[in-house]
Design an enzyme around this catalytic site. Structure first.
Site, PDB file in Angstrom:
ATOM      1  N   HIS A 121       0.836  -1.200   0.000  1.00  0.00           N
ATOM      2  CA  HIS A 121       0.000   0.000   0.000  1.00  0.00           C
ATOM      3  C   HIS A 121       0.872   1.252   0.000  1.00  0.00           C
ATOM      4  O   HIS A 121       1.982   1.240   0.527  1.00  0.00           O
ATOM      5  CB  HIS A 121      -0.892   0.038   1.246  1.00  0.00           C
ATOM      6  CG  HIS A 121      -2.214  -0.623   1.083  1.00  0.00           C
ATOM      7  ND1 HIS A 121      -3.390  -0.055   1.497  1.00  0.00           N
ATOM      8  CD2 HIS A 121      -2.549  -1.813   0.534  1.00  0.00           C
ATOM      9  CE1 HIS A 121      -4.407  -0.869   1.224  1.00  0.00           C
ATOM     10  NE2 HIS A 121      -3.916  -1.948   0.644  1.00  0.00           N
ATOM     11  N   GLY A 148      -5.869  -3.326  -7.905  1.00  0.00           N
ATOM     12  CA  GLY A 148      -5.596  -2.217  -6.999  1.00  0.00           C
ATOM     13  C   GLY A 148      -6.805  -1.428  -6.542  1.00  0.00           C
ATOM     14  O   GLY A 148      -7.957  -1.755  -6.826  1.00  0.00           O
ATOM     15  N   GLU A 149      -6.496  -0.362  -5.817  1.00  0.00           N
ATOM     16  CA  GLU A 149      -7.503   0.551  -5.273  1.00  0.00           C
ATOM     17  C   GLU A 149      -7.077   1.981  -5.571  1.00  0.00           C
ATOM     18  O   GLU A 149      -5.884   2.308  -5.560  1.00  0.00           O
ATOM     19  CB  GLU A 149      -7.645   0.393  -3.750  1.00  0.00           C
ATOM     20  CG  GLU A 149      -7.956  -1.011  -3.270  1.00  0.00           C
ATOM     21  CD  GLU A 149      -6.690  -1.794  -2.941  1.00  0.00           C
ATOM     22  OE1 GLU A 149      -5.592  -1.193  -2.906  1.00  0.00           O
ATOM     23  OE2 GLU A 149      -6.807  -3.002  -2.740  1.00  0.00           O
ATOM     24  N   ASN A 199      -4.500   3.919  -3.304  1.00  0.00           N
ATOM     25  CA  ASN A 199      -3.047   3.866  -3.460  1.00  0.00           C
ATOM     26  C   ASN A 199      -2.555   4.319  -4.826  1.00  0.00           C
ATOM     27  O   ASN A 199      -1.443   4.834  -4.947  1.00  0.00           O
ATOM     28  CB  ASN A 199      -2.570   2.427  -3.236  1.00  0.00           C
ATOM     29  CG  ASN A 199      -2.949   1.894  -1.877  1.00  0.00           C
ATOM     30  OD1 ASN A 199      -2.595   2.478  -0.864  1.00  0.00           O
ATOM     31  ND2 ASN A 199      -3.689   0.799  -1.847  1.00  0.00           N
ATOM     32  N   GLY A 226     -14.512 -11.072  -8.942  1.00  0.00           N
ATOM     33  CA  GLY A 226     -15.670 -11.203  -9.808  1.00  0.00           C
ATOM     34  C   GLY A 226     -15.419 -12.194 -10.923  1.00  0.00           C
ATOM     35  O   GLY A 226     -14.273 -12.586 -11.178  1.00  0.00           O
TER      36      GLY A 226
END
Length: 312
Positions: free
Chosen positions: A37, A104-105, A108, A172
């Site tokens: 992160h 990822g997000e 970050n 998913g």
């Protein structure tokens, strides 16, 4: 099923992470996960050391396998640089390093000011990034002109005898299909037997499947719930919120929707080994080959002692 320990860079200092790794190896844990992160999820967690520095340090104190859970090689760091970092880590860990990757997000990856892509586009970027990294791990100079990345006469000189394995995180159906097609293994933080079955049926076969969860050892369940809720209420956020919220303050705001009762139901809190056994059994029944447990809060020594006595 192998049991490993999850090092949470969001909550602990570098020295504490090294201590936890040594405690985990001494207790009999069979591998390590380590998060990657730039930010913690919230200010209460309060840490976020650079994972590649930590991996170098870990190579000097442990001999069990280490996996990043997970690195996002699509924006914040160019995949050519990740390829060099992963190759060096594989050398330092004598081939026991696994590069876990995911899409990822925003938390970050948005920090360079780039647009945060939608999920389908991030999957395409991840697939191309893995292609770039594997090309560089073959040795020799690489030139690449792709849809998302350019590599110009690049060569990674320090290489392990065999290229690092790449395990792909997916939650998913479309992401699981991608993981089955391009990954050497699969990573998930949900004990979902349907996703494991889908991964194997779509081409994953008998490739390793890793899972992970967090616990909170404390002298009482109540104290454990309070600690887990204060530090990690964000774990209870539903849907795609964890992928799209851009900063710790936004996670703090959204986490107000998560109640202590929700945390109690989701986290193994307190000293009772039965709560941890139930989490482990859920992953085992779902078909996972490896599962990694992290501790929330200050009592990580007690958690490793619990696992030494009861499970390892």
């Amino acid at each position: 099923m192998r049991i490993g320990y999850f090092l949470s860079c969001e909550e602990y200092t570098p020295a504490q992470l090294i201590e936890q790794a040594q405690l985990a190896q001494d207790a009999g844990f069979q591998g390590l996960w380590i998060s990657d992160h730039f930010h913690p999820w919230n200010d209460e967690q309060g840490e976020s050391p650079f994972v590649w520095s930590m991996l170098g340090a870990l190579s000097q104190v442990v001999t069990i396998p280490v996996t990043t859970a997970v690195t996002c090689p699509i924006m914040r760091i160019h995949p050519a640089v990740v390829a060099q970092a992963a190759a060096t880590s594989a050398v330092q860990h004598s081939g026991r390093f696994v590069l876990g990757v995911g899409t990822g997000e925003a938390l970050n990856e948005h920090i360079t000011g780039e647009r945060w892509p939608f999920a389908d586009e991030r999957l395409e970027m991840l697939e191309e990034a893995v292609q770039v990294m594997r090309s560089l791990w073959e040795g020799g100079f690489v030139n690449h002109r792709g849809r998302y990345y350019t590599v110009d006469q690049a060569r990674v000189y320090t290489l392990p005898p065999t290229p690092p394995k790449v395990y792909v995180s997916a939650f998913g159906p479309k992401a699981v299909e991608t993981a089955a097609r391009i990954g050497d293994g699969y990573i998930s933080t949900m004990p979902d037997a349907d996703l494991v079955r889908q991964f194997r049926d779509l081409g994953g076969g008998d490739k390793p499947v890793q899972g992970g969860f967090k616990g909170c050892w404390a002298p009482t369940e109540r104290e454990g719930v309070e600690t887990a809720h204060r530090l990690w209420a964000n774990s209870g956020l539903p849907g795609e919120l964890s992928q799209v919220l851009p900063s710790p303050k936004h996670f703090e705001q959204a986490s107000r929707l998560v109640t202590e009762e929700m945390t109690r139901d989701a986290v193994a809190c307190g000293p009772d080994p039965a709560k941890h056994a139930a989490r482990l059994q859920a992953y085992e029944k779902a078909g996972f080959d490896e599962v990694y447990v992290a501790n929330m809060g200050p009592h990580y020594r007690e958690l490793t002692d619990l696992y030494r006595r009861e499970f390892l």
